[in-house]
Scaffold this motif. Structure first.
Motif, PDB file in Angstrom:
ATOM      1  N   LYS A  78       0.832  -1.210   0.000  1.00 29.33           N
ATOM      2  CA  LYS A  78       0.000   0.000   0.000  1.00 29.33           C
ATOM      3  C   LYS A  78       0.866   1.260   0.000  1.00 29.33           C
ATOM      4  O   LYS A  78       1.845   1.346   0.721  1.00 29.33           O
ATOM      5  CB  LYS A  78      -0.901   0.018   1.243  1.00 29.33           C
ATOM      6  CG  LYS A  78      -2.190  -0.718   1.024  1.00 29.33           C
ATOM      7  CD  LYS A  78      -3.142  -0.497   2.172  1.00 29.33           C
ATOM      8  CE  LYS A  78      -4.427  -1.275   1.916  1.00 29.33           C
ATOM      9  NZ  LYS A  78      -5.192  -1.488   3.122  1.00 29.33           N
ATOM     10  N   PHE A  79       0.439   2.233  -0.797  1.00 30.30           N
ATOM     11  CA  PHE A  79       1.078   3.538  -0.757  1.00 30.30           C
ATOM     12  C   PHE A  79       0.497   4.315   0.421  1.00 30.30           C
ATOM     13  O   PHE A  79      -0.720   4.501   0.506  1.00 30.30           O
ATOM     14  CB  PHE A  79       0.849   4.299  -2.059  1.00 30.30           C
ATOM     15  CG  PHE A  79       1.795   3.888  -3.140  1.00 30.30           C
ATOM     16  CD1 PHE A  79       1.569   2.734  -3.870  1.00 30.30           C
ATOM     17  CD2 PHE A  79       2.936   4.621  -3.404  1.00 30.30           C
ATOM     18  CE1 PHE A  79       2.450   2.328  -4.848  1.00 30.30           C
ATOM     19  CE2 PHE A  79       3.830   4.230  -4.392  1.00 30.30           C
ATOM     20  CZ  PHE A  79       3.592   3.085  -5.113  1.00 30.30           C
ATOM     21  N   VAL A  80       1.352   4.734   1.318  1.00 29.62           N
ATOM     22  CA  VAL A  80       0.889   5.500   2.476  1.00 29.62           C
ATOM     23  C   VAL A  80       0.681   6.949   2.063  1.00 29.62           C
ATOM     24  O   VAL A  80      -0.332   7.559   2.385  1.00 29.62           O
ATOM     25  CB  VAL A  80       1.915   5.396   3.630  1.00 29.62           C
ATOM     26  CG1 VAL A  80       1.441   6.179   4.835  1.00 29.62           C
ATOM     27  CG2 VAL A  80       2.167   3.929   3.981  1.00 29.62           C
ATOM     28  N   MET A  81       1.649   7.511   1.340  1.00 34.22           N
ATOM     29  CA  MET A  81       1.520   8.879   0.841  1.00 34.22           C
ATOM     30  C   MET A  81       2.582   9.128  -0.223  1.00 34.22           C
ATOM     31  O   MET A  81       3.533   8.369  -0.358  1.00 34.22           O
ATOM     32  CB  MET A  81       1.674   9.894   1.973  1.00 34.22           C
ATOM     33  CG  MET A  81       3.053   9.892   2.614  1.00 34.22           C
ATOM     34  SD  MET A  81       3.242  11.106   3.945  1.00 34.22           S
ATOM     35  CE  MET A  81       3.125  12.643   3.050  1.00 34.22           C
ATOM     36  N   THR A  82       2.394  10.199  -0.982  1.00 33.97           N
ATOM     37  CA  THR A  82       3.413  10.630  -1.931  1.00 33.97           C
ATOM     38  C   THR A  82       3.656  12.113  -1.710  1.00 33.97           C
ATOM     39  O   THR A  82       2.776  12.822  -1.205  1.00 33.97           O
ATOM     40  CB  THR A  82       2.962  10.404  -3.393  1.00 33.97           C
ATOM     41  OG1 THR A  82       1.731  11.084  -3.603  1.00 33.97           O
ATOM     42  CG2 THR A  82       2.776   8.930  -3.700  1.00 33.97           C
ATOM     43  N   TYR A  83       4.847  12.573  -2.060  1.00 32.28           N
ATOM     44  CA  TYR A  83       5.162  14.005  -1.913  1.00 32.28           C
ATOM     45  C   TYR A  83       6.232  14.377  -2.919  1.00 32.28           C
ATOM     46  O   TYR A  83       6.886  13.506  -3.510  1.00 32.28           O
ATOM     47  CB  TYR A  83       5.579  14.325  -0.482  1.00 32.28           C
ATOM     48  CG  TYR A  83       6.665  13.440   0.091  1.00 32.28           C
ATOM     49  CD1 TYR A  83       6.373  12.150   0.566  1.00 32.28           C
ATOM     50  CD2 TYR A  83       7.978  13.875   0.155  1.00 32.28           C
ATOM     51  CE1 TYR A  83       7.371  11.338   1.083  1.00 32.28           C
ATOM     52  CE2 TYR A  83       8.986  13.057   0.673  1.00 32.28           C
ATOM     53  CZ  TYR A  83       8.670  11.790   1.136  1.00 32.28           C
ATOM     54  OH  TYR A  83       9.647  10.967   1.643  1.00 32.28           O
ATOM     55  N   LYS A  84       6.390  15.688  -3.104  1.00 34.04           N
ATOM     56  CA  LYS A  84       7.246  16.161  -4.187  1.00 34.04           C
ATOM     57  C   LYS A  84       8.724  15.920  -3.891  1.00 34.04           C
ATOM     58  O   LYS A  84       9.141  15.877  -2.733  1.00 34.04           O
ATOM     59  CB  LYS A  84       7.005  17.654  -4.416  1.00 34.04           C
ATOM     60  CG  LYS A  84       5.622  17.934  -4.991  1.00 34.04           C
ATOM     61  CD  LYS A  84       5.369  19.412  -5.164  1.00 34.04           C
ATOM     62  CE  LYS A  84       3.974  19.627  -5.750  1.00 34.04           C
ATOM     63  NZ  LYS A  84       3.593  21.038  -5.808  1.00 34.04           N
TER      64      LYS A  84
END
Lengths: 98, 997
Positions: A78-84
């Protein structure tokens, strides 16, 4: 197929549009030529390969073409979050118990 | 012409619509709406297959997708012979041709059945134990024999002529399973206005309502209600209803794969109809309503044709109007078989006896059976079935032992209880939990946004199922953004309800070692095999499964897994949850390769890239080779020429006069911006800041570890604009590599990168006459050696269109590369070709290009390098900027191993016999007389016949190669050892004078 949120496009897109680019938050030394053998080894060869939460780089290669960072759980996929790219490692993960 | 076992007045098929079909070359008549199974049963045919290992005669166990026995081959023509089709699923069409499998010479007399008599030899783990030695025998003896003897069906002899469609779909609520639960959930979700997809594997919706004669919903018989509800759903714009559609895989983030069987049920599908359609559905919420599967009883000879699940017999009667026998026995450990007995009795079939393993059950169905005058035996077991090709009797004993009696029957209905179908839930990574009271695994912890309802959730009773499903459908829709709908919950007036039952072996399953009480029918696994596996040390259910092959057949243990688990648990003396459940994996039922592949076959398998001059080259008779996705002209044979002759002629002509070569496939990247030079300094080993506008340089790109990644000629068009070329195969990764550094490591640099590979066609004009060929067509460029020296680039016009004209050479001759916008590529090529013809120039292909560059020792990255070669290894140290303080790879180059002595270096090789051409990849040794295994000191990377040199030439990576100049080395080959001399890498014009020649 996973859905991955591109932090630049600000929407979830199918996994096919993306390519993994290895572990994140490993900065290239500014004076790399002066690095010791040990330091260069750590920078270039040694990776965390954790069971659980991993910080990694992805590229929205068939989309906006930007590299960005993602937090993914290697057990659940699972992807928990993405950021730049360039943003610091998040201090707290969404949904984290503590 | 009524089939013998078709009961008039029973079932839902219209007797008027008949369909003829054949099974093993015998003709029968069925009715439209039949499955192959119901049509055969209507004709009294139970024997339809032979089992995999023992070749035991087998009939129909079920009436659905869980069928392990009745696998047949459906034959349309030579190209359409589908093996392993479940006769219980295949819909009948007029003219259907089916054959039984795994038997020889005939179904009733099968030589392979000798395996049954010899079965003590074929116990669990037989293959692991028996075929261990001698080692050679596996390949030559055992495997071919086993393959010939095994075999479930025969492959078609011709390529699949059918086509397979594919669709992506999105919805808020996906409902899997179209029984009472699925329909109720879909109704609730649909009323909120969200997009709903409802899928069911059967041709008609209704699930168990097809056989539950006691169900009444909204004042109608259950099945009729289901058809009305489906009609209502189909009429709604926001609902898609898919029948004959199996959800086979549940993947991450509610991504579900479904296969729709579009035309396998049609007499003449027609070419415009796909055979199957793959649906890849992304759903916000998924409602799993996959029901439950009845289990068989495990007793001796429970596989005889005519012994089947009670629910199957009921389906054949209530839906298809077929009685599975005239004198039927029933063996059960739960109530549901009573309902089957009652329905059959009411239809005029004699029920010989009901044998119930339970001691004193009570309930309305038992009372009703008794009232109908059916003999009921509590606390007793069927310990054996008699008969061979068809069951003829059942032997009944008190379950704790004692005298038995044999009752003649022509069918036995069994029910050990119902197993919730948690397959898709489990595939979604949900964790199942064992309910100790009801002794079944039900959904426990959810991993995705889905919900299980009805029988697959362990919910018993129609009323509770519809309540639960309707609420879940409404909730899922609301969570997915649906508006509150008008509630129109179906009202259950009457339903059937049962639970419990038994797991594992019944008294008739041994302990004797010759008793064949089957747990897994398709893989011939008996209760004894499971026990034996435990005794031989398999203590995990995963090991038991692999040792016995329980649950590993095409039915994936839909009826057998729970029994196998319970027997293993009993033998281990452990509770069931501690022994564990094997993993459920996709696909739920077998999926054709065709549906997965879809349109991606033949010409559509992979894209083909063609250059602007492709048509011209094809008209000239060029032979093409594949380079990545590109088709490149390989050589241009004239009449009577083979490849060797053509390449020799092309090579000589280019050096004597000139040649034209399509270099369009080379990667091209424009690096633009105020910091372009700084960026180039960081990405390439060479210095760039001082490269003048209008000049070119050969650049080397490294990875951070110091190894060569790519190379190419770079022209500076302006202080802030570089035209970078890359290798053909490296273009995408070089672009990615550049973008990576620009975006993440050097984001302070003001640079823009653009791939221009496909925007510019590139025509290389090489040879002493190259300038004479080009000059007449060029405007605005001084083409003298002073005005345009070697390694320079100019912008101007050729044939009236814009060009970036490079003076550069990959042949060692005076040369140019004419870049023109791709749309003008063919026209400019033709103009240049016309000029070239005046001088006697040739068109040449990639083979000649390779020979000419090898004659000059120019490397090809990826051929002469392999990702472990440094610039120094390749003799390219001159291209590494010694004064530079940073570039990608600068630190890697100084790693201890990269500066150590004895590294492999690129050198030239000349065979002592000039006529011998080495094989690329051949290994090189220093001493050919050393014992095997020899120490290999390098390998040949490039090798060609050079007509210009009149001999063979080669390049090789050799340890310490540059210190071995003049040495003799050896290339051992199967036909003898070849002597070679180590030389420099340049075989033609060592001084480089021809560049201006």
């Amino acid at each position: 197929m996973l859905l991955i949120r591109c932090p630049y496009c600000e929407e979830e897109r199918p996994e096919l549009e993306f390519r993994n680019a290895g572990e994140a938050h490993i900065a290239r030394p500014t004076n790399i030529a002066a690095e010791s053998d040990d330091d260069f080894e750590k920078f270039f060869f040694i990776r965390a390969n954790p069971k659980g939460v991993i910080y990694e780089r992805w590229r929205h290669i068939h989309g906006c073409a930007r590299f960005f960072n993602a937090v993914r759980d290697t057990v659940t996929d699972k992807f928990v979050m993405t950021y730049k790219a360039g943003e610091p490692k998040p201090a707290k993960l969404p949904g984290a118990a503590k | 012409m009524n089939a013998m076992f078709r009961i008039s007045g029973a079932g839902r098929l219209s007797q008027a619509k008949t369909a003829s079909f054949s099974f093993d070359d015998k003709s029968y008549t069925g009715i439209e709406g039949d499955t192959l199974a119901s049509a055969l049963l209507a004709n009294g045919v139970h024997l339809v297959g032979r089992s995999f290992k023992y070749h035991r005669p087998r009939g129909f166990l079920s009436a659905g997708a869980e069928e392990p026995n009745a696998l047949v081959q459906i034959v349309r023509d030579d190209a359409r012979k589908t093996p392993n089709v479940r006769a219980t699923v295949q819909e009948l069409y007029d003219g259907l041709t089916a054959n039984s499998q795994n038997r020889w010479p005939s179904l009733a007399f099968d030589v392979g059945a000798v395996n049954d008599l010899a079965s003590p030899m074929f116990s669990a783990g037989f293959y692991y134990k028996t075929f261990m030695w001698p080692k050679w025998a596996w390949k030559d003896l055992y495997e071919p024999k086993i393959r010939a003897a095994a075999g479930l069906g025969v492959s078609p002899e011709k390529p699949d002529p059918d086509h397979y469609a594919a669709r992506y779909a999105h919805c808020e609520v996906l409902v899997l399973g179209g029984g009472a639960a699925g329909i109720a959930a879909a109704l609730a979700a649909a009323e909120t206005g969200v997009r709903v997809i409802l899928a069911d594997e059967q041709a008609e919706f209704g699930g168990s309502l097809r056989f539950e004669s006691g169900a009444r919903i909204d004042g109608q018989q259950g099945y009729a209600w289901a058809q009305g509800a489906i009609a209502k759903l189909k009429a709604m714009d926001n609902v898609r209803v898919l029948s004959r559609t199996t959800a086979f895989g549940y993947y991450a983030q509610n991504f579900v794969g479904l296969v729709e069987r579009v035309s396998d049920h049609l007499k003449s599908p027609g070419r415009d109809l796909a055979r199957e359609r793959l649906w890849q559905v992304r759903a916000n919420r998924v409602v799993i309503a996959t029901g439950a599967i009845e289990r068989h009883m495990v007793f001796a000879n429970n596989d005889r044709p005519g012994v089947m699940l009670a629910s199957a017999a009921r389906t054949y009667l209530n839906h298809y109007g077929v009685a599975v026998g005239r004198n039927v026995g029933v063996y059960t450990a739960n109530d549901s078989a009573y309902a089957a007995a009652i329905d059959l009795k009411k239809a005029g079939v004699n029920i010989a006896a009901i044998v119930d393993l339970r001691d004193n059950p009570s309930g309305p169905v038992i009372d009703e059976a008794r009232a109908l005058g059916i003999e009921i035996n509590f606390g007793r077991a069927v310990v054996s079935a008699g008969g061979k090709l068809r069951v003829s009797s059942m032997t009944v004993q008190p379950k704790n032992g004692g005298g038995g009696r044999t009752i003649p029957v022509d069918a036995i209905l069994m029910s050990a209880g119902w197993t919730p179908s948690v397959h898709l839930f489990s595939q979604s990574r949900g964790k199942v939990a064992f309910n100790d009271e009801t002794r079944r695994f039900v959904p426990g912890t959810y991993a995705q946004d889905c919900i299980s309802v009805g029988a697959c959730n362990g919910t018993d009773g129609l009323d509770a199922t519809v309540d639960e499903a309707y609420a879940a459908g409404a909730k899922a829709a609301k969570e997915a953004g649906g508006k509150a709908g008008k509630s129109a919950k179906p009202k259950v007036d009457a339903g059937e309800s049962w639970s419990r039952g038994m797991l594992g072996a019944a008294p008739g399953a041994g302990p004797g070692t010759t008793v064949k009480a089957f747990v897994d029918f398709q893989n011939d696994v008996t209760a004894k095999d499971i026990r034996q596996a435990v005794h031989e040390g398999m203590h995990s259910i995963e090991h038991v499964k692999r040792f016995t092959t329980n649950g590993m057949a095409t039915d994936q243990g839909k009826t057998s897994n729970m029994h196998g688990l319970a027997i293993a648990a009993e033998e281990l003396g452990k509770p069931i949850p501690q022994v564990g459940l094997t993993t459920f994996r996709a696909p739920y039922t077998p999926v054709t390769f065709g549906s997965i592949v879809g349109h991606a076959r033949g010409a559509l398998f992979d894209p083909t890239r063609r250059t602007a001059t492709h048509g011209w080259a094809a008209r000239q008779g060029a032979v093409f080779e594949d380079v990545g996705h590109w088709k490149r002209a390989w050589y241009f044979p004239k009449a009577g020429e083979d490849m060797h002759a053509a390449v020799n002629r092309e090579c000589v002509t280019v050096r004597k006069v000139g040649g034209l070569f399509d270099a369009s496939t080379l990667g091209k990247i424009e690096v633009v911006g105020p910091d372009a030079a700084k960026f180039m300094e960081l990405l390439y080993t060479n210095p760039w800041e001082k490269l003048e506008t209008g000049r070119c340089r050969y650049g080397i790109m490294l990875r951070e570890d110091g190894f060569i990644y790519d190379d190419g000629v770079v022209g500076r068009l302006a202080p802030d604009r570089f035209h970078v070329t890359t290798t053909t195969g490296g273009a995408p990764r070089v672009m990615n590599h550049m973008e990576d550094y620009l975006q993440t490591e050097f984001p302070h640099l003001n640079v823009w990168l653009t791939s221009i590979t496909e925007q510019w066609a590139v025509i290389a004009v090489q040879g002493p006459k190259s300038r004479d060929i080009i000059a007449p067509l060029v405007e605005g460029i001084d083409m003298s050696d002073e005005g345009m020296p070697h390694m320079s680039v100019r912008e101007g016009k050729i044939c009236g269109v814009p060009t970036r004209l490079f003076r550069m050479s990959f042949t060692g001759e005076r040369g140019f590369e004419v870049n023109v916008p791709a749309d003008y590529g063919e026209a400019v090529w033709e103009a240049l070709w016309a000029e070239g013809q005046k001088h006697g120039a040739t068109a040449y292909g990639t083979e000649t290009m390779h020979v000419l560059r090898a004659e000059k020792g120019y490397i090809i990255v990826g051929q002469d390098t392999d990702g472990t070669v440094t610039p120094n290894d390749a003799g390219l140290d001159w291209a590494v900027g010694k004064k530079k303080t940073d570039f990608v790879g600068i630190r890697g180059l100084t790693r201890p191993d990269l500066v150590a002595k004895g590294r492999k270096q690129l050198v030239g090789l000349k065979t002592k016999d000039p006529k011998v051409v080495l094989e690329e990849g051949a290994q090189i040794v220093a001493d050919p007389k050393q014992p095997i295994p020899m120490k290999m000191i390098g390998h040949v990377t490039s090798s060609y016949w050079s007509e210009n040199c009149g001999r063979s030439i080669a390049l090789a990576l050799v340890a310490g190669g540059r210190d071995r100049m003049g040495q003799t080395l050896y290339v051992p080959m199967p036909n003898g050892t070849i002597e070679v001399e180590v030389t420099g890498m340049v075989f033609v014009d060592e001084k480089g004078e021809r560049l201006n020649g």
